[in-house]
Design a protein around this motif. Structure first.
Motif, PDB file in Angstrom:
ATOM      1  N   VAL A  26     -16.467 -89.171 -17.702  1.00  0.00           N
ATOM      2  CA  VAL A  26     -16.896 -89.009 -16.306  1.00  0.00           C
ATOM      3  C   VAL A  26     -17.036 -87.558 -15.858  1.00  0.00           C
ATOM      4  O   VAL A  26     -17.584 -87.301 -14.793  1.00  0.00           O
ATOM      5  CB  VAL A  26     -15.960 -89.755 -15.322  1.00  0.00           C
ATOM      6  N   VAL A  27     -16.591 -86.599 -16.672  1.00  0.00           N
ATOM      7  CA  VAL A  27     -16.656 -85.187 -16.260  1.00  0.00           C
ATOM      8  C   VAL A  27     -18.095 -84.772 -15.970  1.00  0.00           C
ATOM      9  O   VAL A  27     -18.400 -84.254 -14.886  1.00  0.00           O
ATOM     10  CB  VAL A  27     -16.014 -84.261 -17.328  1.00  0.00           C
ATOM     11  N   GLN A  33     -23.412 -85.870 -10.181  1.00  0.00           N
ATOM     12  CA  GLN A  33     -23.448 -86.489  -8.852  1.00  0.00           C
ATOM     13  C   GLN A  33     -23.196 -85.474  -7.746  1.00  0.00           C
ATOM     14  O   GLN A  33     -23.775 -85.570  -6.671  1.00  0.00           O
ATOM     15  CB  GLN A  33     -22.446 -87.638  -8.769  1.00  0.00           C
ATOM     16  N   LEU A  34     -22.351 -84.486  -8.011  1.00  0.00           N
ATOM     17  CA  LEU A  34     -22.059 -83.468  -6.994  1.00  0.00           C
ATOM     18  C   LEU A  34     -23.252 -82.546  -6.746  1.00  0.00           C
ATOM     19  O   LEU A  34     -23.336 -81.912  -5.701  1.00  0.00           O
ATOM     20  CB  LEU A  34     -20.822 -82.656  -7.377  1.00  0.00           C
ATOM     21  N   GLN A  35     -24.186 -82.489  -7.687  1.00  0.00           N
ATOM     22  CA  GLN A  35     -25.410 -81.718  -7.455  1.00  0.00           C
ATOM     23  C   GLN A  35     -26.310 -82.433  -6.462  1.00  0.00           C
ATOM     24  O   GLN A  35     -27.059 -81.789  -5.730  1.00  0.00           O
ATOM     25  CB  GLN A  35     -26.162 -81.493  -8.764  1.00  0.00           C
ATOM     26  N   ASP A  36     -26.222 -83.759  -6.434  1.00  0.00           N
ATOM     27  CA  ASP A  36     -27.097 -84.561  -5.574  1.00  0.00           C
ATOM     28  C   ASP A  36     -26.468 -84.933  -4.240  1.00  0.00           C
ATOM     29  O   ASP A  36     -27.166 -85.294  -3.307  1.00  0.00           O
ATOM     30  CB  ASP A  36     -27.489 -85.859  -6.287  1.00  0.00           C
ATOM     31  N   ARG A  37     -25.147 -84.907  -4.156  1.00  0.00           N
ATOM     32  CA  ARG A  37     -24.483 -85.299  -2.904  1.00  0.00           C
ATOM     33  C   ARG A  37     -23.287 -84.412  -2.642  1.00  0.00           C
ATOM     34  O   ARG A  37     -22.745 -83.799  -3.538  1.00  0.00           O
ATOM     35  CB  ARG A  37     -24.104 -86.776  -2.925  1.00  0.00           C
ATOM     36  N   ARG A  64     -11.703 -79.839 -14.676  1.00  0.00           N
ATOM     37  CA  ARG A  64     -12.666 -79.951 -15.781  1.00  0.00           C
ATOM     38  C   ARG A  64     -14.112 -80.014 -15.307  1.00  0.00           C
ATOM     39  O   ARG A  64     -15.016 -79.584 -16.018  1.00  0.00           O
ATOM     40  CB  ARG A  64     -12.337 -81.168 -16.635  1.00  0.00           C
ATOM     41  N   ALA A  65     -14.328 -80.543 -14.104  1.00  0.00           N
ATOM     42  CA  ALA A  65     -15.693 -80.683 -13.587  1.00  0.00           C
ATOM     43  C   ALA A  65     -16.070 -79.552 -12.634  1.00  0.00           C
ATOM     44  O   ALA A  65     -17.135 -79.588 -12.022  1.00  0.00           O
ATOM     45  CB  ALA A  65     -15.844 -82.034 -12.880  1.00  0.00           C
ATOM     46  N   ASP A  66     -15.192 -78.566 -12.495  1.00  0.00           N
ATOM     47  CA  ASP A  66     -15.426 -77.462 -11.551  1.00  0.00           C
ATOM     48  C   ASP A  66     -15.716 -77.994 -10.150  1.00  0.00           C
ATOM     49  O   ASP A  66     -16.645 -77.553  -9.482  1.00  0.00           O
ATOM     50  CB  ASP A  66     -16.587 -76.570 -12.019  1.00  0.00           C
ATOM     51  N   PHE A  79     -14.092 -85.911  -4.261  1.00  0.00           N
ATOM     52  CA  PHE A  79     -14.388 -84.562  -4.752  1.00  0.00           C
ATOM     53  C   PHE A  79     -15.567 -83.971  -4.007  1.00  0.00           C
ATOM     54  O   PHE A  79     -16.460 -84.686  -3.566  1.00  0.00           O
ATOM     55  CB  PHE A  79     -14.721 -84.619  -6.248  1.00  0.00           C
ATOM     56  N   HIS A  80     -15.575 -82.634  -3.933  1.00  0.00           N
ATOM     57  CA  HIS A  80     -16.662 -81.893  -3.280  1.00  0.00           C
ATOM     58  C   HIS A  80     -17.105 -80.812  -4.240  1.00  0.00           C
ATOM     59  O   HIS A  80     -16.331 -80.219  -4.937  1.00  0.00           O
ATOM     60  CB  HIS A  80     -16.137 -81.277  -1.977  1.00  0.00           C
TER      61      HIS A  80
END
Length: 80
Positions: A26-27, A33-37, A64-66, A79-80
């Motif tokens: 999921v990383v 997904q955070l790029q789109d929302r 891990r996902a920054d 997450f944001h």
């Protein structure tokens, strides 16, 4: 951490689930997904938690996902 983000997090539906395969699968998806929302809610299934807590897993995933961990509640994290 913005109160506005915390309030908006309440209405976000979980779009990712962490299961028995752990965080690895999921990383990249969380990053994408955070790029789109603005906010992404992740549900941590019982099989993912094992001997750890949702908070610990959420902190690891954020690192891990920054991503920024906004909040955890129950078995979900935003997450944001």
């Amino acid at each position: 951490m913005s109160q506005d983000l915390r309030e908006r997090a309440h209405d976000v539906d979980a779009t990712l689930r962490v299961g028995k395969s752990g965080l690895d699968p999921v990383v990249d998806e969380l990053r994408s997904q955070l790029q789109d929302r603005d906010l992404v809610k992740v549900k941590f299934l019982r099989s993912a938690r094992g001997g750890t807590t949702t908070e610990e897993l959420a902190e690891q995933l954020a690192e891990r996902a920054d991503a920024e961990l906004i909040r955890t509640r129950g078995h979900t994290a935003v997450f944001h």
